[in-house]
Design a protein around this motif. Structure first.
Motif, PDB file in Angstrom:
ATOM      1  N   ARG A  64      -2.577   7.416  -3.099  1.00  0.00           N
ATOM      2  CA  ARG A  64      -1.561   6.403  -3.705  1.00  0.00           C
ATOM      3  C   ARG A  64      -0.807   5.679  -2.428  1.00  0.00           C
ATOM      4  O   ARG A  64      -0.803   4.548  -2.561  1.00  0.00           O
ATOM      5  CB  ARG A  64      -0.773   7.010  -4.852  1.00  0.00           C
ATOM      6  CG  ARG A  64      -1.595   7.059  -6.017  1.00  0.00           C
ATOM      7  CD  ARG A  64      -0.598   7.307  -7.279  1.00  0.00           C
ATOM      8  NE  ARG A  64       0.039   8.739  -7.090  1.00  0.00           N
ATOM      9  CZ  ARG A  64      -0.588   9.831  -7.558  1.00  0.00           C
ATOM     10  NH1 ARG A  64      -1.472  10.019  -7.894  1.00  0.00           N
ATOM     11  NH2 ARG A  64       0.240  10.948  -7.200  1.00  0.00           N
ATOM     12  N   ARG A  71      -2.922   3.518  -0.329  1.00  0.00           N
ATOM     13  CA  ARG A  71      -3.114   2.399  -0.935  1.00  0.00           C
ATOM     14  C   ARG A  71      -1.985   1.322  -0.794  1.00  0.00           C
ATOM     15  O   ARG A  71      -2.138   0.316  -0.737  1.00  0.00           O
ATOM     16  CB  ARG A  71      -3.825   2.308  -2.362  1.00  0.00           C
ATOM     17  CG  ARG A  71      -4.921   3.115  -2.519  1.00  0.00           C
ATOM     18  CD  ARG A  71      -5.687   3.239  -4.072  1.00  0.00           C
ATOM     19  NE  ARG A  71      -6.743   4.016  -3.878  1.00  0.00           N
ATOM     20  CZ  ARG A  71      -8.012   3.701  -3.796  1.00  0.00           C
ATOM     21  NH1 ARG A  71      -8.197   2.498  -3.486  1.00  0.00           N
ATOM     22  NH2 ARG A  71      -9.143   4.509  -3.759  1.00  0.00           N
ATOM     23  N   GLN A  72      -0.946   1.644  -1.157  1.00  0.00           N
ATOM     24  CA  GLN A  72       0.466   1.148  -1.289  1.00  0.00           C
ATOM     25  C   GLN A  72       0.636   0.351   0.025  1.00  0.00           C
ATOM     26  O   GLN A  72       1.059  -0.679   0.259  1.00  0.00           O
ATOM     27  CB  GLN A  72       1.626   1.887  -1.876  1.00  0.00           C
ATOM     28  CG  GLN A  72       2.734   1.070  -1.973  1.00  0.00           C
ATOM     29  CD  GLN A  72       2.600  -0.068  -2.898  1.00  0.00           C
ATOM     30  OE1 GLN A  72       2.233   0.273  -3.985  1.00  0.00           O
ATOM     31  NE2 GLN A  72       3.044  -1.199  -2.499  1.00  0.00           N
ATOM     32  N   ARG A 107      -1.535  -0.026   2.581  1.00  0.00           N
ATOM     33  CA  ARG A 107      -2.626  -0.946   2.922  1.00  0.00           C
ATOM     34  C   ARG A 107      -2.100  -2.235   2.060  1.00  0.00           C
ATOM     35  O   ARG A 107      -2.651  -3.469   2.703  1.00  0.00           O
ATOM     36  CB  ARG A 107      -3.764  -0.418   2.502  1.00  0.00           C
ATOM     37  CG  ARG A 107      -5.164  -1.332   2.996  1.00  0.00           C
ATOM     38  CD  ARG A 107      -6.425  -0.842   2.439  1.00  0.00           C
ATOM     39  NE  ARG A 107      -6.174  -1.131   0.988  1.00  0.00           N
ATOM     40  CZ  ARG A 107      -6.913  -0.394   0.002  1.00  0.00           C
ATOM     41  NH1 ARG A 107      -7.942   0.652   0.238  1.00  0.00           N
ATOM     42  NH2 ARG A 107      -6.758  -0.574  -1.345  1.00  0.00           N
ATOM     43  N   ASP A 108      -1.811  -2.134   0.808  1.00  0.00           N
ATOM     44  CA  ASP A 108      -1.568  -3.463   0.145  1.00  0.00           C
ATOM     45  C   ASP A 108      -0.371  -4.111   0.486  1.00  0.00           C
ATOM     46  O   ASP A 108      -0.497  -5.444   0.662  1.00  0.00           O
ATOM     47  CB  ASP A 108      -1.376  -3.049  -1.356  1.00  0.00           C
ATOM     48  CG  ASP A 108      -2.741  -2.543  -2.062  1.00  0.00           C
ATOM     49  OD1 ASP A 108      -3.641  -2.685  -1.521  1.00  0.00           O
ATOM     50  OD2 ASP A 108      -2.669  -2.102  -3.110  1.00  0.00           O
ATOM     51  N   ASP A 109       0.424  -3.523   1.138  1.00  0.00           N
ATOM     52  CA  ASP A 109       1.844  -4.016   1.739  1.00  0.00           C
ATOM     53  C   ASP A 109       1.355  -4.560   3.010  1.00  0.00           C
ATOM     54  O   ASP A 109       1.867  -5.886   3.179  1.00  0.00           O
ATOM     55  CB  ASP A 109       2.785  -2.907   2.034  1.00  0.00           C
ATOM     56  CG  ASP A 109       3.559  -2.456   0.667  1.00  0.00           C
ATOM     57  OD1 ASP A 109       3.165  -2.969  -0.518  1.00  0.00           O
ATOM     58  OD2 ASP A 109       4.123  -1.280   0.834  1.00  0.00           O
ATOM     59  N   ARG A 110       0.556  -4.243   3.728  1.00  0.00           N
ATOM     60  CA  ARG A 110       0.345  -4.667   5.014  1.00  0.00           C
ATOM     61  C   ARG A 110      -0.471  -5.970   4.908  1.00  0.00           C
ATOM     62  O   ARG A 110      -0.455  -7.195   5.400  1.00  0.00           O
ATOM     63  CB  ARG A 110      -0.614  -3.943   5.772  1.00  0.00           C
ATOM     64  CG  ARG A 110      -0.072  -2.852   6.654  1.00  0.00           C
ATOM     65  CD  ARG A 110      -0.778  -2.004   7.341  1.00  0.00           C
ATOM     66  NE  ARG A 110      -1.548  -2.940   8.305  1.00  0.00           N
ATOM     67  CZ  ARG A 110      -2.522  -2.320   9.201  1.00  0.00           C
ATOM     68  NH1 ARG A 110      -2.925  -1.469   9.194  1.00  0.00           N
ATOM     69  NH2 ARG A 110      -3.027  -3.387   9.825  1.00  0.00           N
ATOM     70  N   LEU A 111      -1.588  -5.858   3.657  1.00  0.00           N
ATOM     71  CA  LEU A 111      -2.119  -7.232   3.217  1.00  0.00           C
ATOM     72  C   LEU A 111      -1.542  -8.191   2.811  1.00  0.00           C
ATOM     73  O   LEU A 111      -1.472  -9.612   3.246  1.00  0.00           O
ATOM     74  CB  LEU A 111      -3.208  -6.696   2.302  1.00  0.00           C
ATOM     75  CG  LEU A 111      -4.254  -7.880   1.995  1.00  0.00           C
ATOM     76  CD1 LEU A 111      -5.142  -8.502   3.000  1.00  0.00           C
ATOM     77  CD2 LEU A 111      -5.280  -7.560   0.648  1.00  0.00           C
ATOM     78  N   ALA A 112      -0.356  -8.104   1.975  1.00  0.00           N
ATOM     79  CA  ALA A 112       0.545  -9.010   1.492  1.00  0.00           C
ATOM     80  C   ALA A 112       1.364  -9.654   2.738  1.00  0.00           C
ATOM     81  O   ALA A 112       1.448 -10.752   2.628  1.00  0.00           O
ATOM     82  CB  ALA A 112       1.437  -8.168   0.341  1.00  0.00           C
ATOM     83  N   GLU A 141     -12.141  -5.540  -3.730  1.00  0.00           N
ATOM     84  CA  GLU A 141     -11.472  -4.533  -3.949  1.00  0.00           C
ATOM     85  C   GLU A 141     -10.435  -4.569  -5.255  1.00  0.00           C
ATOM     86  O   GLU A 141      -9.638  -5.512  -4.968  1.00  0.00           O
ATOM     87  CB  GLU A 141     -10.760  -3.876  -2.823  1.00  0.00           C
ATOM     88  CG  GLU A 141     -11.423  -3.100  -1.802  1.00  0.00           C
ATOM     89  CD  GLU A 141     -11.028  -2.735  -0.635  1.00  0.00           C
ATOM     90  OE1 GLU A 141      -9.738  -2.081  -0.884  1.00  0.00           O
ATOM     91  OE2 GLU A 141     -10.946  -2.905   0.532  1.00  0.00           O
TER      92      GLU A 141
END
Length: 185
Positions: A62, A65-66, A68-73, A184
């Motif tokens: 978790r 994933r958070q 990775r999602d923050d970096r993508l945002a 994804e």
């Protein structure tokens, strides 16, 4: 490799670790059915430790994933700002070339045409998995019905394109085609 190593490799590969709980349950049932009574408590303790490892790995999953999602945002915001600041085709192409790979978009095709129903389009910027595509001055003319010059598309694998219109103050400029890959979540 230990169970913890396998779980960590699974997380880095993008696999979910929750199904490991089911695998442990099945393995526990089979193993306990084969054991003599005296070994049961020791084996139960080992399976309990395995469940704890999977539970801890789920927490790391978790968090990963958070992160990775923050970096993508953050990358998406940066690319969006660069695209908004581009006021000509060359700067738009440079912003797309620099930013889209950070978002996992390896291939794009920037095309101009006079109107949506044009017979001819011009490829003015492109990037494939091999990098920026060199184009002649003024771009490469091709039949607009093809969306992208066919010789630039992959020949040895499946591909999908997302096509979006390019407009400025309501004026049609052309379109951008992006190769999309497996999604994804």
């Amino acid at each position: 490799a230990t169970l913890e190593d396998v779980l960590d490799r699974s997380i880095r590969a993008g696999a979910e670790v929750a199904p490991w709980q089911n695998a442990i349950s099945v393995l526990r049932r089979v193993v306990l059915g084969l054991l003599e009574g005296a070994d049961g408590p020791i084996v139960e303790s080992l399976f309990a430790q395995a469940r704890i490892l999977v539970s801890e790995a789920a927490g790391r999953e978790r968090a990963f994933r958070q992160w990775r999602d923050d970096r993508l945002a953050a990358a998406l915001r940066a690319v969006g700002a660069d695209l908004l600041a581009a006021f000509d085709v060359a700067r738009l192409a440079d912003a797309m070339d620099a930013g889209l790979p950070r978002l996992g978009i390896e291939s794009f095709y920037l095309c101009t045409c006079d109107e949506p129903a044009s017979r001819e389009a011009r490829l003015v910027a492109a990037r494939t998995g091999r990098g920026r595509v060199p184009l002649p001055d003024g771009g490469l003319a091709f039949p607009a019905g093809r969306l992208v010059p066919p010789d630039l598309l992959p020949r040895t694998r499946r591909w999908d394109l997302a096509v979006l219109p390019l407009q400025f103050h309501g004026r049609w400029l052309g379109y951008a085609a992006f190769e999309i890959g497996p999604g994804e979540g």
